[in-house]
Design an enzyme around this catalytic site. Structure first.
Site, PDB file in Angstrom:
ATOM      1  N   LYS A  46      -1.431  -1.248  -4.067  1.00  0.00           N
ATOM      2  CA  LYS A  46      -2.409  -0.339  -4.223  1.00  0.00           C
ATOM      3  C   LYS A  46      -1.735   1.323  -4.289  1.00  0.00           C
ATOM      4  CE  LYS A  46      -5.949   2.334  -1.574  1.00  0.00           C
ATOM      5  NZ  LYS A  46      -6.645   2.314  -0.317  1.00  0.00           N
ATOM      6  N   TYR A  87       0.870  -1.226  -0.088  1.00  0.00           N
ATOM      7  CA  TYR A  87       0.079   0.048  -0.034  1.00  0.00           C
ATOM      8  C   TYR A  87       0.971   1.182   0.181  1.00  0.00           C
ATOM      9  CZ  TYR A  87      -3.712   3.361   1.753  1.00  0.00           C
ATOM     10  OH  TYR A  87      -4.646   4.284   1.985  1.00  0.00           O
TER      11      TYR A  87
END
Length: 301
Positions: free
Chosen positions: A165, A136
């Site tokens: 992400k 992330y």
């Protein structure tokens, strides 16, 4: 993995009531998301205020969502923390709860080097070689950026690191990461207004805070894009612009919580310090923006 991880994954905010995590509201949020067409649920990302929750609270929320979701969609909890020990412990909780994958934020505040981040992700991945992991990257929150070359190295060296992400507005960053990793890497956008264009570059789906107030529109945008209905996808993309602005009237997730409490989905709009509740001026602006795009807000029964 028991689910396809593509599509619109909803990164839920964490409902609080009287100082505690509100598990009843959390269950209601899960039901609402799945009825609206979300492909799955994520919790414990930056929208979920994880840094102001105890390890026990985060673990309990993971168990609640997994149990209540009951296989209706993919489950990708955020298990990252500033502490390696806490990250490993939460990742074990997610694994035990049957998560389809885990989302690991880059270490925040301490500003590790690129080599340190490589070692961080590799250590976690090798502790759970059977569990799919997603890095992330959210430099506005963490003060560090996972360089495309660093992530490509992590991805190449760890079979269970399946994707990233990207919560960055830098399209070149996204493009370089995918180019270095190849077409099989899974990449999600966490920037609301970049979700649609990222599909054109080979993105996997969306993990967008907009799903907290407009899950149907987010899910339909993804579906329209992958089906090649770009006219409908653009209609949705531009239609939700005021709602994206709404999310950031004050710090995310403050406006979204207030709006969803007003609409009856959750019992309270509480946030934890250092955040504060939506100001009077913020409430007025939030309602103005909601009115501008009310056709794109998902109804609450």
């Amino acid at each position: 993995m028991s689910h396809n991880l593509t599509g619109a994954i909803a990164p839920l905010f964490t409902p609080f009531n009287n100082g505690e995590v509100d598990h009843d509201s959390l269950r209601a949020m899960v039901d609402w998301q799945m009825e609206a067409g979300s492909a799955g649920i994520s919790i414990g990302g930056s929208t979920g205020e994880p840094a102001v929750q105890s390890l026990e609270e985060r673990a309990a929320a993971i168990r609640t969502v997994s149990e209540h979701l009951a296989g209706r969609g993919s489950f990708i909890p955020g298990t990252g923390s500033l502490s390696l020990e806490d990250t490993l412990e939460l990742t074990q909780v997610a694994d035990d709860a049957g998560a389809d994958a885990v989302l690991i934020i880059s270490p925040y505040y301490t500003k590790p080097t690129q080599e340190a981040m490589y070692q961080w992700y590799t250590r976690i991945a090798r502790e759970f070689p059977h569990l799919p992991m997603i890095a992330y990257n959210v430099p506005t929150r963490t003060a560090v950026d996972i360089a495309p070359e660093t992530f490509a190295r992590i991805y190449r060296d760890n079979d269970n690191v399946i994707g990233i992400k990207e919560t960055t507005k830098d399209f070149e960053h996204f493009s370089r990461t995918r180019h270095l990793c190849g077409k099989d890497v899974l990449m999600w956008s966490g920037i609301e207004l970049l979700c649609l264009p990222i599909i054109a570059l080979g993105g996997t789906g969306f993990i967008s805070a907009l799903s907290n107030i407009a899950p149907k529109a987010v899910a339909e945008t993804y579906a329209a894009a992958v089906e090649g209905d770009w006219e409908r996808a653009r209609e949705l993309h531009y239609g939700v612009h005021p709602l994206v602005d709404l999310l950031f009237v004050e710090t995310n997730p403050v406006p979204a919580k207030w709006l969803m409490k007003e609409r009856g989905l959750i019992a309270s709009d509480e946030v934890r310090p250092p955040l504060i509740g939506l100001t009077e001026a913020g409430q007025k602006r939030t309602m103005e923006l909601a009115k501008q795009a009310e056709d794109f807000l998902t109804p609450v029964k």
